[in-house]
Scaffold this active site. Structure first.
Site, short mmCIF file in Angstrom:
data_model
loop_
_atom_site.label_atom_id
_atom_site.label_comp_id
_atom_site.label_asym_id
_atom_site.label_seq_id
_atom_site.Cartn_x
_atom_site.Cartn_y
_atom_site.Cartn_z
N HIS A 215 0.85 -1.09 -0.07
CA HIS A 215 -0.09 0.03 -0.03
C HIS A 215 0.76 1.22 0.10
CE1 HIS A 215 0.65 0.17 4.46
NE2 HIS A 215 -0.33 -1.02 4.77
N HIS B 8 -4.84 -6.51 16.04
CA HIS B 8 -5.34 -5.24 14.95
C HIS B 8 -6.04 -5.71 13.72
CE1 HIS B 8 -4.03 -1.91 12.66
NE2 HIS B 8 -3.01 -2.41 12.03
N GLU C 198 -6.66 -4.39 10.96
CA GLU C 198 -6.26 -3.89 9.33
C GLU C 198 -6.27 -5.21 8.43
OE1 GLU C 198 -2.65 -1.47 8.97
OE2 GLU C 198 -3.31 -0.97 7.02
N ASP D 277 -4.67 -6.79 6.67
CA ASP D 277 -3.15 -7.66 6.13
C ASP D 277 -3.04 -8.56 7.45
OD1 ASP D 277 -2.74 -5.25 7.90
OD2 ASP D 277 -0.66 -5.59 7.51
N HIS E 71 -0.62 1.09 15.09
CA HIS E 71 -0.97 2.82 14.47
C HIS E 71 -2.41 2.94 14.25
CE1 HIS E 71 -1.31 1.22 10.46
NE2 HIS E 71 -1.11 -0.06 10.94
N ASP F 142 2.30 -4.79 14.62
CA ASP F 142 2.97 -3.88 13.54
C ASP F 142 4.26 -3.25 14.06
OD1 ASP F 142 1.51 -4.43 11.48
OD2 ASP F 142 0.21 -2.79 11.47
N TYR G 194 9.86 1.06 7.17
CA TYR G 194 8.32 0.63 7.52
C TYR G 194 7.82 1.72 8.62
CZ TYR G 194 4.84 -2.44 9.33
OH TYR G 194 3.34 -2.73 9.58
N HIS H 17 5.16 -8.39 11.01
CA HIS H 17 5.76 -8.42 9.63
C HIS H 17 7.28 -8.43 9.78
CE1 HIS H 17 2.23 -6.85 7.55
NE2 HIS H 17 2.29 -5.94 8.71
FE LIG Z 1 -1.39 -2.01 10.29
FE LIG Z 2 0.58 -4.84 9.39
#
Ligand SMILES: [Fe+2]
Ligand SMILES: [Fe+2]
Ligand SMILES: Cc1cc2nc3c(=O)[nH]c(=O)nc-3n(C[C@H](O)[C@H](O)[C@H](O)COP(=O)(O)O)c2cc1C
Length: 396
Positions: A26, A80, A82, A84, A147, A166, A192, A223
């Site tokens: 992204h 989280h 998000e 991903d 985040h 993250d 990142y 990640h």
């Molecule tokens: Fe994230």
């Molecule tokens: Fe992530």
């Protein structure tokens, strides 16, 4: 089918997915691919921490299946929402029908709003609460805005291990699962951080306060590789990036059509370097903007150049400016330069933006009409020297 087994400590496995061909996460430039990490805990209760990105559910379930029948999973921890990390919960529930999803209050809200129509068996956990798994346990710590607002991390005190989501993550696909097996992790970690985390640096510092004094041996992010050595070094880097990331260095970024602004950029760069300040240079038309952003985060001076295009900065530089803003550049020196043909305008817009972003100091812009002369290039060099001296002064 996959058979790679990664046991981090007894009964705690990495079961994530590797995205070898990812080049753009992204907008974050990922020349070396990426990973979505999930972790499986085998204890009296079977627990999965986080899931993986769209199209990777099969890899996740295959990895889990080499260790245990997924139907035995009791808890799916959602740190989280998000996509991903949360896309595979629906797939996981098909193979783990008795599992409960453990998440924060906002996590529950975000899950329901992100996957309309899916019925999640959710158990909401409070900040600071613990969940016994048998011999081990998890303590959930909410870290809002690192985040996203719903984000939490999970600490396993018995192993002094944290699942940090993250935070402390990077996008890199590698045959190795541990950071100490990878030599050059600094730039991907920085990229990142600057692209995804730096905007919320204050929230990172708050999160650090929350876990102050908590003993930490292993960090398992969502990640990239796992941190099991030099934990103090990595937390120190994160702390520095969240407070004052600037080093005694500068970066020149520019975009040009007919190369006049490029000539100016190189002369300015030479000027900065001539006073002993390392200066990097990026042509924003040829680079992922996130790559220049990573360099800008650690630069004390950011020098932005653009030719004037219809009274405005040329598009690549205009597009880069929000990346600068999101670094919260309040301790940086800023300057703008560029070539124009008649009325100009690019450097005026850029200079105002640098001021709006609250750069601590913004120089008067440097303009050249059409092609720079030798005299103009000398002015550019001297402009660079002035910037370089200001950087030096800030560190003396
Ligand atoms: Fe994230
Ligand atoms: Fe992530
Ligand atoms: C599409 C286009 C639009 C331009 N618009 C302006 C303008 O509004 N005002 C101006 O002063 N110059 C304008 N120029 C002139 C350029 O700014 C000038 O040629 C400059 O020297 C180009 O710098 P470069 O060699 O770094 O691309 C325009 C040039 C192009 C190609």
């Amino acid at each position: 089918m996959t058979s790679e087994k990664v046991e981090i400590v007894k009964g705690v496995y990495w079961v994530g997915a590797i995205d070898w061909t990812l080049r753009d996460f992204h907008g974050l430039w990922t020349p070396r691919g990426g990973t979505y990490n999930a972790y499986l805990i085998i204890d009296e209760k079977i627990t999965l921490i986080d899931t993986v990105a769209p199209n990777f559910s099969k890899e996740l379930i295959d990895r889990i299946s080499t260790i245990i029948d997924p139907a035995k999973i009791d808890y799916l921890i959602c740190q989280h929402v998000e996509p991903d990390h949360s896309t595979s919960y629906a797939d996981m529930l098909k193979v783990a029908p008795k599992a409960k999803i453990i998440t924060s209050m906002r996590g529950a809200e975000f899950l329901e709003k992100s996957y309309p129509g899916v019925k999640f068996p959710i158990k909401i956990v409070e900040d600071g609460s613990s969940l016994g798994l048998g011999k081990r346990s998890l303590t959930f710590v909410q870290i809002p805005m690192v985040h996203w607002p719903e984000t939490m991390i999970s600490y396993m005190p018995e192993e002094q291990l944290v699942f940090s989501n993250d935070a402390f993550g990077m996008q890199i696909a590698s045959p190795y699962r541990y950071a100490d097996q990878i030599d050059d992790w600094y730039e991907p970690l920085r990229a990142y951080y600057s692209y995804i985390v730096r905007w919320n640096a204050a929230a990172v510092l708050k999160a650090f306060k929350k876990i102050e004094g908590v003993p930490l041996k292993i960090i398992c992010p969502s990640h990239g590789p796992i941190w099991r050595k030099n934990i103090d070094q990595i937390t120190e880097i994160y702390h520095r990036w969240s407070s004052s990331p600037e080093k005694e260095q500068a970066v020149v970024v520019y975009s040009t059509i007919w190369k006049s602004t490029k000539q100016m950029a190189y002369a300015i760069r030479e000027g900065i370097a001539s006073v002993g300040v390392p200066a990097d240079i990026y042509n924003l038309e040829e680079e992922y903007l996130s790559r220049a952003q990573g360099a800008a985060m650690e630069a004390k001076a950011v020098v932005v150049g653009a030719m004037t295009y219809n009274i405005d900065p040329y598009y690549p530089t205009a597009a880069f400016m929000p990346y600068l803003k999101h670094l919260r550049p309040t301790s940086k020196i800023g300057a703008a330069f560029g070539s124009y043909g008649w009325g100009g305008g690019a450097t005026k817009v850029l200079t105002q933006q640098l001021k709006d972003f609250k750069f601590s100091e913004v120089l008067e812009p440097l303009d050249v009409q059409f092609r720079p002369t030798e005299e103009d290039l000398k002015r550019c060099f001297e402009y660079g020297q002035e910037i370089g001296r200001k950087v030096k002064a800030a560190f003396s």
